[in-house]
Scaffold this motif. Sequence first.
Motif, PDB file in Angstrom:
ATOM      1  N   ILE A 159       0.823  -1.153  -0.039  1.00  0.00           N
ATOM      2  CA  ILE A 159       0.085  -0.053  -0.036  1.00  0.00           C
ATOM      3  C   ILE A 159       0.854   1.409  -0.080  1.00  0.00           C
ATOM      4  N   LEU A 160       1.722   1.191   0.805  1.00  0.00           N
ATOM      5  CA  LEU A 160       2.762   2.389   0.922  1.00  0.00           C
ATOM      6  C   LEU A 160       3.618   2.513  -0.422  1.00  0.00           C
ATOM      7  N   GLU A 161       3.940   1.675  -1.291  1.00  0.00           N
ATOM      8  CA  GLU A 161       4.579   1.623  -2.461  1.00  0.00           C
ATOM      9  C   GLU A 161       3.593   2.412  -3.423  1.00  0.00           C
ATOM     10  N   ALA A 162       2.332   1.741  -3.472  1.00  0.00           N
ATOM     11  CA  ALA A 162       1.303   2.211  -4.519  1.00  0.00           C
ATOM     12  C   ALA A 162       0.898   3.547  -4.038  1.00  0.00           C
ATOM     13  N   THR A 163       0.932   3.997  -2.790  1.00  0.00           N
ATOM     14  CA  THR A 163       0.798   5.483  -2.665  1.00  0.00           C
ATOM     15  C   THR A 163       1.819   6.524  -3.130  1.00  0.00           C
ATOM     16  N   LYS A 164       3.079   6.035  -2.960  1.00  0.00           N
ATOM     17  CA  LYS A 164       4.333   6.854  -3.374  1.00  0.00           C
ATOM     18  C   LYS A 164       4.247   7.078  -4.845  1.00  0.00           C
ATOM     19  N   HIS A 165       3.657   5.949  -5.700  1.00  0.00           N
ATOM     20  CA  HIS A 165       3.619   6.026  -6.881  1.00  0.00           C
ATOM     21  C   HIS A 165       2.462   6.944  -7.551  1.00  0.00           C
ATOM     22  N   ARG A 166       1.568   7.230  -6.692  1.00  0.00           N
ATOM     23  CA  ARG A 166       0.433   8.111  -7.217  1.00  0.00           C
ATOM     24  C   ARG A 166       0.879   9.405  -6.938  1.00  0.00           C
ATOM     25  N   LYS A 167       1.649   9.602  -6.082  1.00  0.00           N
ATOM     26  CA  LYS A 167       1.917  11.267  -5.931  1.00  0.00           C
ATOM     27  C   LYS A 167       2.663  11.826  -7.039  1.00  0.00           C
TER      28      LYS A 167
END
Length: 167
Positions: A159-167
Motif C-alpha cells: 500500500i505504501l509503495e502504491a501511494t508513493k507512485h500515485r503522488k
Amino acid sequence: MANTYKSIANNKQKMSKEERKMREEAEERIANQVKTPPKPTGTLKEAQKSLFDNYVKLNDNFSESDSTSLTALTRSVHRQNVLIERLEELDELDEKALELERRIHAYERSIVQQMTLLCIPLNQRLRMASDMAKTMIEEKKLEQMNEQQPQEVNPLLAILEATKHRK
C-alpha cells in the motif's frame, strides 16, 4: 554404558537416502584423512621401541595423535614384563613377591586404561563424521526452505509503495 558407534555401513537405522549418502561421505572423509604415523613421546629403551613399533603395525588406524597413549602403553607393558620376570625368580611366599604382584596389578590397570584410550580415536572420528553429516543435512534443508518460500509481500508495504507512485 559402552561408548560405541556404528559405521553407516553397519547401521540399520531408518534414514533417508540423502542422509545416508551424506553420512557415508563424511565417514569417508574422516577415514581417508592423511594419517601421520605415531612417534614415541620422549625416549624409549630399545626393547620398548620395538614393542612400540609392533603396536603401530597391529593397527593402521593409529596416527600421530595416538603417540602419547601408545608410548604410555609401551612403557607400562615393558615394565610389567620386567616385574613378571623378576617375580618368577622369587619365592612365591616372599614379601618382595607380594609387593611385586601389587605393582604388576597396578601396571595391568594402567595398560587397560591406555588401551581404552587408544580405542577412542577412531570411534570419535566416526562420531564426528556423523555430526558433520547431520550439519550438512540441516544446511541443505535450510537452503531448500529458503528456495521454496517465495518472498511474501507485506500488504502494508504494498500500500505504501502504491501511494508513493500515485503522488
